[in-house]
Design an enzyme around this catalytic site. Structure first.
Site, PDB file in Angstrom:
ATOM      1  N   ASN A   7     -33.542 -17.201  27.716  1.00 45.51           N
ATOM      2  CA  ASN A   7     -32.686 -17.051  26.579  1.00 45.51           C
ATOM      3  C   ASN A   7     -33.536 -17.471  25.354  1.00 45.51           C
ATOM      4  O   ASN A   7     -33.796 -18.604  25.278  1.00 45.51           O
ATOM      5  CB  ASN A   7     -31.440 -18.124  26.628  1.00 45.51           C
ATOM      6  CG  ASN A   7     -30.395 -18.024  25.452  1.00 45.51           C
ATOM      7  OD1 ASN A   7     -31.189 -17.850  24.435  1.00 45.51           O
ATOM      8  ND2 ASN A   7     -29.307 -18.304  25.783  1.00 45.51           N
ATOM      9  N   GLU A  34     -29.570 -13.741  24.237  1.00 44.89           N
ATOM     10  CA  GLU A  34     -29.242 -14.308  23.062  1.00 44.89           C
ATOM     11  C   GLU A  34     -30.353 -13.534  21.942  1.00 44.89           C
ATOM     12  O   GLU A  34     -31.073 -14.129  21.212  1.00 44.89           O
ATOM     13  CB  GLU A  34     -29.361 -15.774  22.672  1.00 44.89           C
ATOM     14  CG  GLU A  34     -27.832 -16.598  23.065  1.00 44.89           C
ATOM     15  CD  GLU A  34     -27.847 -17.941  22.367  1.00 44.89           C
ATOM     16  OE1 GLU A  34     -27.887 -18.882  22.985  1.00 44.89           O
ATOM     17  OE2 GLU A  34     -27.425 -17.816  21.191  1.00 44.89           O
ATOM     18  N   ASP A 145     -28.470 -16.687  31.287  1.00 42.15           N
ATOM     19  CA  ASP A 145     -27.873 -17.979  31.080  1.00 42.15           C
ATOM     20  C   ASP A 145     -26.427 -18.032  31.419  1.00 42.15           C
ATOM     21  O   ASP A 145     -25.694 -17.533  31.034  1.00 42.15           O
ATOM     22  CB  ASP A 145     -28.167 -18.288  29.557  1.00 42.15           C
ATOM     23  CG  ASP A 145     -27.427 -19.361  28.879  1.00 42.15           C
ATOM     24  OD1 ASP A 145     -26.896 -20.294  29.572  1.00 42.15           O
ATOM     25  OD2 ASP A 145     -27.356 -19.468  27.671  1.00 42.15           O
ATOM     26  N   ASN A 147     -24.790 -20.715  31.602  1.00 40.82           N
ATOM     27  CA  ASN A 147     -23.943 -21.958  31.035  1.00 40.82           C
ATOM     28  C   ASN A 147     -22.786 -22.496  32.048  1.00 40.82           C
ATOM     29  O   ASN A 147     -21.743 -23.051  31.618  1.00 40.82           O
ATOM     30  CB  ASN A 147     -23.006 -21.340  29.795  1.00 40.82           C
ATOM     31  CG  ASN A 147     -23.948 -21.079  28.515  1.00 40.82           C
ATOM     32  OD1 ASN A 147     -24.676 -21.943  28.226  1.00 40.82           O
ATOM     33  ND2 ASN A 147     -23.559 -20.026  27.723  1.00 40.82           N
ATOM     34  N   ASP A 216     -30.065 -21.911  33.449  1.00 40.13           N
ATOM     35  CA  ASP A 216     -30.636 -20.373  33.673  1.00 40.13           C
ATOM     36  C   ASP A 216     -31.104 -20.110  35.073  1.00 40.13           C
ATOM     37  O   ASP A 216     -31.783 -20.848  35.509  1.00 40.13           O
ATOM     38  CB  ASP A 216     -31.590 -20.337  32.622  1.00 40.13           C
ATOM     39  CG  ASP A 216     -31.260 -20.637  31.181  1.00 40.13           C
ATOM     40  OD1 ASP A 216     -30.933 -19.614  30.727  1.00 40.13           O
ATOM     41  OD2 ASP A 216     -31.270 -21.891  30.809  1.00 40.13           O
ATOM     42  N   ASP A 248     -34.272 -23.206  22.700  1.00 40.63           N
ATOM     43  CA  ASP A 248     -33.953 -24.363  23.522  1.00 40.63           C
ATOM     44  C   ASP A 248     -33.662 -24.289  24.899  1.00 40.63           C
ATOM     45  O   ASP A 248     -33.610 -25.240  25.865  1.00 40.63           O
ATOM     46  CB  ASP A 248     -32.530 -25.018  22.878  1.00 40.63           C
ATOM     47  CG  ASP A 248     -31.460 -23.740  22.671  1.00 40.63           C
ATOM     48  OD1 ASP A 248     -31.951 -22.828  22.760  1.00 40.63           O
ATOM     49  OD2 ASP A 248     -30.124 -24.037  22.420  1.00 40.63           O
ATOM     50  N   HIS A 249     -34.285 -22.971  25.395  1.00 42.13           N
ATOM     51  CA  HIS A 249     -34.178 -22.740  26.750  1.00 42.13           C
ATOM     52  C   HIS A 249     -35.798 -22.360  27.178  1.00 42.13           C
ATOM     53  O   HIS A 249     -36.368 -21.841  26.445  1.00 42.13           O
ATOM     54  CB  HIS A 249     -33.394 -21.320  27.239  1.00 42.13           C
ATOM     55  CG  HIS A 249     -32.004 -21.467  26.959  1.00 42.13           C
ATOM     56  ND1 HIS A 249     -30.936 -21.663  28.138  1.00 42.13           N
ATOM     57  CD2 HIS A 249     -31.340 -21.675  25.984  1.00 42.13           C
ATOM     58  CE1 HIS A 249     -29.833 -21.686  27.642  1.00 42.13           C
ATOM     59  NE2 HIS A 249     -30.079 -21.674  26.248  1.00 42.13           N
TER      60      HIS A 249
END
Length: 257
Positions: A7, A34, A145, A147, A216, A248-249
Site C-alpha cells: 500500500n 491506494e 491491504d 485492514n 497487509d 505508512d505501510h
DNA sequence: ATGTCGGAATTATTCCGA
C-alpha cells in the site's frame, strides 16, 4: 518468482520511492494499493522504463489498485462485482499462469460508523467472488491491504484493541472465510510465531515505538504454497529513504520456486 | 498532544480520509 504487496499511500507522492525499491528488490510481480489517482493519470511509461507493465483500476483522489509485473499482464477483473460504489478496490490480472489480485479492503473507520457494515459486506462479497471465479486447485494470489488484524499476534496491543476496528470477531470471521476458499496466509505459513507488522500510524512515532499491525497479506492457493520458499516484511522501506517520505505501510515479499 | 501524511478544494489554508 518474487511477488510483493504494498500500500503506497498515493502513487504520485511515492513514485520515486517505489522505483528505487523496484530497482533494489527486483520483484517479478507487485500488487499496489491506494494509488489515489485516476487510471488516466497512471504513469505507465515510467514503469515501462523500469521494466514493468501494469493492470490498473483507479479513480480520482482515493483508493485505486494495480498489478505490476515484468511479464505480460492480462486483465481478468476490474472492480468487485456489486461493490463498485465503495471505490476502486480490486483488480485481477493473469501473469505467468498465476491469477493475481490486488485488493484494498474498506477501512471501516470504527465499529459504530456506517462504513463498518459496508466493510463486512465488502469482505462477504470478496469471498463470494473468489468462490465463483477461482478454483482452489489453480494458482491464485490475493494480495493487499486487508485492514484486518487476523489474530492477537498480529497486533501491537491486542489487550487494549480487542473489539475495536481491525480487531473484531466479525472482521476476523470474514478473513477466515477468505482462507476457507482455499487460500493460505503465506507470511504466517512460513513464520508461525513471528511478531511482525506491516503498518504503523504516521502519528505519534508509532513506528519507532513498535506500535504496528499486520494488516497487509499475500494469500495464496495450495499450488502457490507448494512453491513457497520464504516471506518477509520489508520494514526498512517503512523508513525515509534518501530524504523521500515512506508510505505508512511496508512491502510484504514472497519468494516462490 | 488526536502530535502525520496525501489529496482536494481553493488560492496558503482548511477539510477529509487513513
Amino acid at each position: 518468482m518474487r511477488i510483493a504487496t504494498w500500500n503506497v499511500n498515493g502513487l504520485r507522492a511515492r513514485q520515486d520511492f517505489l522505483l528505487a525499491w523496484l530497482r533494489l528488490r527486483e520483484p517479478d510481480v507487485v500488487v499496489l494499493q491506494e494509488l489515489k489517482l485516476h487510471d488516466t493519470q497512471f504513469p505507465h511509461e515510467l514503469f515501462a522504463a523500469a521494466g514493468y507493465q501494469a493492470a490498473v483500476h483507479g479513480q480520482k483522489s482515493w483508493n485505486g489498485v494495480a498489478v505490476l509485473a515484468k511479464k505480460p499482464v492480462a486483465i481478468v477483473q476490474l472492480g468487485l462485482p456489486g461493490r463498485e460504489e465503495q471505490g476502486a478496490r480490486l483488480v485481477t490480472a493473469e501473469v505467468e499462469g498465476v491469477a493475481v489480485s490486488s485488493v484494498y479492503i474498506p477501512n471501516g473507520k470504527h465499529t459504530g460508523h456506517e462504513d463498518f457494515p459496508g466493510k463486512l459486506a465488502w469482505l462477504d462479497a470478496l469471498a463470494a467472488h473468489l468462490a465463483a471465479a477461482h478454483r482452489p486447485d489453480a494458482a491464485l494470489v490475493v494480495g493487499g491491504d486487508f485492514n484486518v488484524c487476523p489474530a492477537p499476534l498480529d497486533s501491537w496491543n491486542e489487550a487494549a484493541l480487542r473489539g475495536h476496528i481491525f480487531h473484531t470477531d466479525e472482521e476476523r470471521a470474514r478473513f477466515q472465510r477468505l482462507l476457507d476458499q482455499g487460500l493460505f496466509d503465506l507470511f504466517r505459513e512460513k513464520n508461525p510465531s513471528a511478531r511482525e507488522f506491516s503498518w504503523w500510524d504516521y502519528r505519534g512515532g508509532a513506528f519507532h515505538k513498535g506500535e504496528g499491525l499486520r494488516i497487509d497479506f499475500l494469500l495464496g492457493s495450495a499450488p502457490l504454497l507448494a512453491r513457497l520458499r520464504s516471506v518477509t516484511i520489508d520494514r526498512e522501506w517503512r523508513k525515509k529513504q534518501a530524504g523521500l517520505t515512506a508510505s505508512d505501510h511496508a512491502p510484504v515479499i514472497a519468494e516462490l520456486d
